[in-house]
Each structure stands twice: as C-alpha cells, then as structure tokens.
Design an enzyme around this catalytic site. Structure first.
Site, PDB file in Angstrom:
ATOM      1  N   HIS A   1     -20.010  42.573  -9.307  1.00  0.00           N
ATOM      2  CA  HIS A   1     -20.975  42.620 -10.404  1.00  0.00           C
ATOM      3  C   HIS A   1     -20.317  43.187 -11.657  1.00  0.00           C
ATOM      4  O   HIS A   1     -19.247  43.782 -11.603  1.00  0.00           O
ATOM      5  CB  HIS A   1     -22.173  43.505 -10.027  1.00  0.00           C
TER       6      HIS A   1
ATOM      7  N   LYS B   1     -23.642  48.124 -13.912  1.00  0.00           N
ATOM      8  CA  LYS B   1     -24.544  48.334 -12.780  1.00  0.00           C
ATOM      9  C   LYS B   1     -24.385  49.768 -12.283  1.00  0.00           C
ATOM     10  O   LYS B   1     -23.261  50.233 -12.073  1.00  0.00           O
ATOM     11  CB  LYS B   1     -24.184  47.344 -11.676  1.00  0.00           C
TER      12      LYS B   1
END
Lengths: 247, 247, 247, 247
Positions: free
Chosen positions: C133, C137
């Site tokens: 990701h 995050k």
C-alpha cells in the site's frame, strides 16, 4: 542556488503537471508559463531552464529559440527525427555552455529498465519482452518495447552472444509474437492499465525479471526534475535520460 | 586457447555440477578433480584455474596453496570473514599475475539484481525487499536480502536521499518486517521454492520491480564459467562477481 | 427494465464517482443525489436502489430508513460491527423482499482474490500473503490482508490441512512478518502505490500466485454496479460482495 | 483404510516419480509396478487404484483392462481424443462403482488457475494469457494456454460479456499474438524455465493476475495423490482434475 524554470506548453496536460511539480520542488522556482504565441526570447536572463511539452510541429523551433536565448532546454515533446536532432546538435555546438536534453521517456523506472536490460542481456541465454498497455493504443508493440528489444539485440551482438534457443515448429496463430532483431516482443492490451513492461532474462536454473509499471503521468515528474537539475552540467545535446544517469 | 580447469571438492554436489559444466563448455578443459587429501601443489603447471567448492574449514588453506602454485582461484565456498580475506589479499599481492575471485553468490540474476538495486536506489522515494525461500531455511532474512538492503541503504546515504515515507502507527504483529539500515526486508517461506527475491522501487506514479528466481544449483554455473574465463585478467583478490561485470 | 438509483453521500469522492458510473451504465438511471439532511423517506416509490457512501456515524440509520422506505440498499461505508449488522438483519427480516448488501470492498479483483485463496488453500503445503500500500496508511497489515489470512486459515482448518512447514530458528528483526491464525502476512509500503495484494500458494514443484492491483477508486465501480443490479434478487442482509458471485 | 496402488509405466520418469510419491504418502501402499507386457488382469483384487503414465498407444487399452479388472484408474498419459473418451465412458457405464479420472494436467496450480480464470472472466473488461515455457517446446502456444483461453471465451459468451476493447490499427510484426475465440494468447520461450502461465484480467482501475509456475515434474504429485484418494468416490469417467475439486 535556486534554478529558475519556464514551462512551454504550460496549458497542456503534461505542461500543467510539470508546473505543479516545479512549484512543489525544493530549489526550483517557476518563473514563466508559456503557450502558443508567447515570446521565448524574453526568457533570456530571467529563466535558467525551460521545459518543453508542446507539440511535434513547434518543439524544434522552440529549442533553437532557447539556444539563442542562452536558456537550457529539457524536452519531452515527441516527433524528433535524426535530421532535427542533427540541426540541434550543430546549433548547440555554437552556443557553448548551454545544455539540451531530449528524452522520449521521462519515467525513471522505464529508462532504468531499458538500461539494465542492455547491461544484463549478454549474460543470459534468453531474453524476451512483454509490454502491457491500455486498449486505446493504436500501435503494437510500444515504442519503448521496440527500443528495449533493439538495445538488447545490439548489446548481445556487441558481446558476441549466440542466438537464443527456440525449437518452435508449429505456431499457427502467431503466439510467439513479434521479432525485433531476434528478440521476441509481445503486446498485451488491458482495460484499466496505463504503461507497463516486463523484460525476462534467463539461464539454466535462473530467471531475472525487470518490470516497470507507470500508473499515470505523475510518473514522468521525477525524471523531468532530474533533467532540470542536471542540464546545466551537460552542455550540448543529450538524447535519452540515461545520459544523465551514471549507469 | 583452452583454459585448463581443476575442481576442488569435485565429489560434492556443487563440485560435481561444476565438473559437468566445465566439460560441456567451449574453450574449457577439465584436467583434475580433487577431494580431501589430494595434493594442490601438483596443479602447478598443469591447471590454469581451480574452482573451489569445498568446506569452510578447508577453503582458505586451499586458496593459499593455489597462490603458491601459481593457479588462479575461483571460490564459491562460504565462511570467509574479513580477516581471512585480508590474509588472501596480502598473499596475492606477493604473487603478481595470479587472480582470486571469492563470490558469495554465483547466480548472475542475483548478482545483477543487487547491483541494479544499488544503482537505482537513490532515484526512488521508496525501496523494499521481499525474499522467498524453501521452508527448511533456518535463518531469516537471507544473507542475500540483507546484503541487498544494506547496499540500497548505502547508495541512498551516499546520494543524500531522504528517509523513506512511512506513516505506520499501528502494527501489532510486526507485518512491516525487518529494518536493515532503514530498508524493510520481508522473508516468505514456501514449500517447493528454492531462492527468490523481489526488490520494489517506487515513485509517485511508477513502480520498478527487479525479481530474481533461482530454481536449482545449475543457476550458479553461468557465473562460475564467467569467473573461470575472467580470473586471469583480474590479478589480486576480487570479492563478488560484480567485480568482473562492467556495471 | 431500468433500475432507478439514488446515491447517498453524493457530494463525497466515492459518491460522486458512483453518480458518474450510474449515469454511464446501461439499464440504470440516476434519480437522486442525497447528502446530509436530505430526506431518505422521500425515496419511497421513486428509487429502486440506494447506494450509501456516507460516513460511519450515519450509515446504519440510513439503512434502517431505506428498509422502512422499501428501497434496496448497497452500502460501501465502513464502520459496521457485529451488533449493527445484527440489527439490520433483524429489521430486514421484517421487510420481506428488500435486499441489503454491505461490502467492505467492492473491488472485484480483491473480492475474487480472497475467495480463490480460500478455495485453493487446503490443496497447498504453504500459503503466505504480501500486501502493498501507499505509505500514508497508518495501520499494518491491511484489513483485506487480515481477512484473507483468516479465510485461508479457516479453510485449511475445515479441511484438516496440516500446519505449514517453517524451520526458522533465527529471525532477529522480525523478517517473517505477522502471524494471523498461522498464516504469515507481510506489509510493504511504497510511495506511488494504492492497494495491492499477492497471495502465494505452493507445493513441491509448483507455485500459484494470485495478485490484485487497485490503481484508483474507479476500481470499485464494477463491483458497485454488480451489487446494484443484483440486490433485488437477494432479499435480506448480505455481507461481502462474494455473496452475489456464484463461486 | 489403506488404498492399494499399482503404477503402470513404472519405469518411466513420471511413473517412477509416482511410485516414490505413493510410497511416501500416508494411507497409500504401493503394491505393483507394471511395465510393457505385464498383466493388468492380475491386479484384480490386489490393487484398488492404478495410475497410468504409459504412452498414447497403450493407455486406452490399459484403461479398458482396468475396468474389466474392477480397478479404479487415474490416467496422466496424453493422446486421448473424443472417440476414445466416448468408448471409456460407455465401458465405465457398464461397470458400476469403478471410477476413471483422465487428466491432461495434474499440477494443482495449473488446474486451479484455469478454473479461477473461467469463474472470473465474465466480470472483467479484458482478459489475456501469457504462457512461458522452455525453448525445446516445438508447439506454440501450449495446450494449457489454449484450453485456458477457450474456457475464458466460453464463460464470457455464456454470461453475455461484450467483446474486449482493442483499438490496435498497426501491428506489422504480430506483437498482439494469437487469437483463440477472441482471447489473445502469447507464448514466451526462455531457457531454464519449465511451464508457467499468467492470466491477466482487468477492469478500469484494477488488475487481477493469476500466475502458475511448475518447476519440475514433482508438481504433478499432489494432484495425482488427490486423484488416487478421490477416484473411488467418483464412479464413471471424469475428465480433468477440477471434476474432483469443489469449485
């Protein structure tokens, strides 16, 4: 010392993205946004570097005007042929200290992938290229894939590498793809993708895969900024961003 | 001119694979298979290059004996520390014209992947390493992955690259893996695999992936043969196969 | 017959993307865009399906209001816990013929990857998950990766599959990652990426890799449209888009 | 209860690998190794299941003999056509309780990849197949890749999925590869590889990749053992290992 940057074609998509990237970058200052009809000569003394994302019909004249103005040029516009490059090379030779970078691709991952493939190619028994693009692309394979295949083939020829093994006898529908100088190239079209390439290099017992994925046009900006910062140290004409990378 | 090759540890798995590879190679002749107790001094004048795939306890003495015999050495045995390397370097300085190559990994794809990662690392915002091995491996991560991460970190430090972005606040079970000099390393264990590594390098909008797969020990042979052919041109001690690759 | 669709949270990013997708889709008509304060009861008789991309604090009340109005609900808002789901399930039981789909993830590739991993998991010796990701995050690993790992573990337990082999003795910095019910999960953070997951399943001699890449929020739209078209055929509460896929 | 297993073609490479796998497996006992000229009828009452890895010329007769002997058959030999399958199906109908599994591919990862691709195909805008094999292969593309493409095309047709987008106008050397029922298939040949396939499925904003790697013939054994254990529960003829997997 801050580098003063002008953007030619500032209203286009790539030009606008470049303006935003320059404004966000440390050590760079955006001093001018030019579009059709604006006067390049006026950049003399006010801009250090100009980035050209205009159109094929205009870019060569822009570069000559920048050389006349003593402004370094970084060019991402396509459409350059050998004659146009030769004219710029000659002009640049007459304006010492001014640098021109003309790059067909500013995505660092794509530039590095091609260069690494060339370096590795003579050491492997087999090399093939698979490119993947969005399905609105009208030509296959991509220019980058052809460039990669030809670079691989030239590196192998220079090193005396043997032809690649391939016992294919039956291939009724052309699954083996395109042959560029003995290197097979495959073009995949997938809705939702942008620009992607995998280069496979193998020997008995091992496989080296170099993959590059470009998700959107922001992928060009690190390469554009690298060129903007480096162009003053590279007088004369340079073609291809790898000329500024010590590889 | 044919290169005469001796193999030390010829009865072991790597040694036997090397003997077969030498016999199958153009321009190489297998002239001796040595094992424990055989006389290395007798190779003087009869072998040009010796390949050592023995055991950590024997390999340093073997190399000194090869230097005394004037035979170039290519060493794949593990277990070398800095002191042992220093002793060989000094000995080699006293026997001009004789080359020694000590390589922790002869798989060309792995050697190239590490080198390419170092070259590319300063140009990307983020770099991480995922290695995948068979589940009988007792240490995690692999030595190659640690070496890769440290090379990436050193290259970024030398270029003044900033720390990688990472906003992780909650990671209760350690999913972010190991940190080596600021580079995250992840170790995957999968039954049926051998030795594999993926290096991910990314910028906004783009991802460069360098992946190396070693399927079996034949993957070391192209690198061993490259070293056998190159060692006479590289007198003195060289560590790591990339010393012979012009990258 | 055209399906009349209302969008709740129409001014938000996901809501606006949904409005555009509905307008572009065959057989669907966008009849209402609602935001905070708008009256859901007024949709009775004028909309067949409502899509909710609002906020965790509002979504449960919205669903109850839609059930009262006899409008099918497709919900992509997060924040649902077991108690809230139970209340909706009970309410839906009292309004026969009305369907509610609450999905934590509408990306078809992610939903399918999880389902395929569960189906395949009992047939392989080893299974591990690597998610990748963007580095903004804050939690690791991703909820999708945890969900995948737990689904894999449950499927293996139900089939009586043995524990996975892993001889790791030394892992001083935690390279083996997180353990969820015996399945290792690794979280990679790379600038420029969005949401990606690789699931590796292996046996001696073979490796099955299931990879899903989400490049942007448009990836949710095929799943949202599939739910809009299917919700009337699935009265009562359904959780997870795979409930509508015949897998 | 232990299953008694006979192997036909026990001296061949696949047969020998099967013998070793049966001997190492829990709940299975290797009771006979047969080769050319050995008497299949003698297996009646002494073997429960026979595995056939012989040659195309012999395999059909072997299966009929096994049916006569009341021994379940698991067949990995290639060369079956529709007529031969029809004869076995009819014979099996006359010997109730005896099962026959004829599978073109016992690698679980390959079988699952094909099945998952079929299940997912109607949900995506684009699907393409890239297979990679060793360069001694004489036909392109692989039978597995053709089978995958046709399964994808059939699933899309059954679901009424539209044709895939493809704006290619210029492809002078055939980089777009082979077209099987509207699904593009690409064949890559790489020295050192065995049998590999990637299936790409994409929608706007997302990509699902299913990849299968077979490194050596041990990859067939989990599938062979699964068939040996399941054949008694599936009387009559079954074609393809996915018939025993609840997918």
């Amino acid at each position: 010392m801050t580098i003063r940057v002008a953007v030619l074609g500032a209203a286009g998509r790539m030009g606008a993205t470049t303006c935003a990237a320059v404004e966000a970058a440390d050590g760079l200052e955006l001093v001018a946004r030019l579009d059709v009809g604006d006067d390049i000569a006026a950049l003399a003394g006010t801009a250090d570097v100009a980035v050209d994302f205009t159109v094929p019909d205009a870019t060569e004249a822009n570069v000559h005007a920048l050389l006349d103005a003593g402004v370094h040029a970084v060019v991402g516009t396509t459409g350059w042929d050998d004659d146009a490059l030769a004219r710029v090379r000659e002009h640049a030779a007459g304006t010492p200290g001014v640098g021109v970078m003309i790059a067909p691709n500013f995505a660092l991952s794509a530039v590095l992938a091609m260069r690494f493939a060339e370096l590795a190619a003579p050491l492997f028994a087999s090399v093939e290229v698979v490119e993947m693009h969005h399905p609105r692309k009208v030509d296959a394979p991509s220019g980058t894939a052809i460039h990669t295949a030809r670079g691989v083939a030239a590196a192998r020829a220079a090193a005396g590498a043997p032809a690649m093994p391939d016992a294919t006898e039956s291939d009724p529908r052309g699954a083996r793809g395109a042959d560029y100088d003995g290197v097979h190239v495959h073009a995949v079209r997938l809705d939702g993708l942008v620009a992607h390439e995998q280069i496979f290099l193998s020997n008995p017992g091992e496989l080296l895969t170099i993959r590059t994925d470009s998700f959107d046009r922001s992928s060009f900006m690190p390469g554009v900024l690298l060129a903007v910062r480096g162009v003053a140290r590279h007088p004369g004409l340079s073609v291809g961003l790898d000329a500024y990378l010590d590889l």
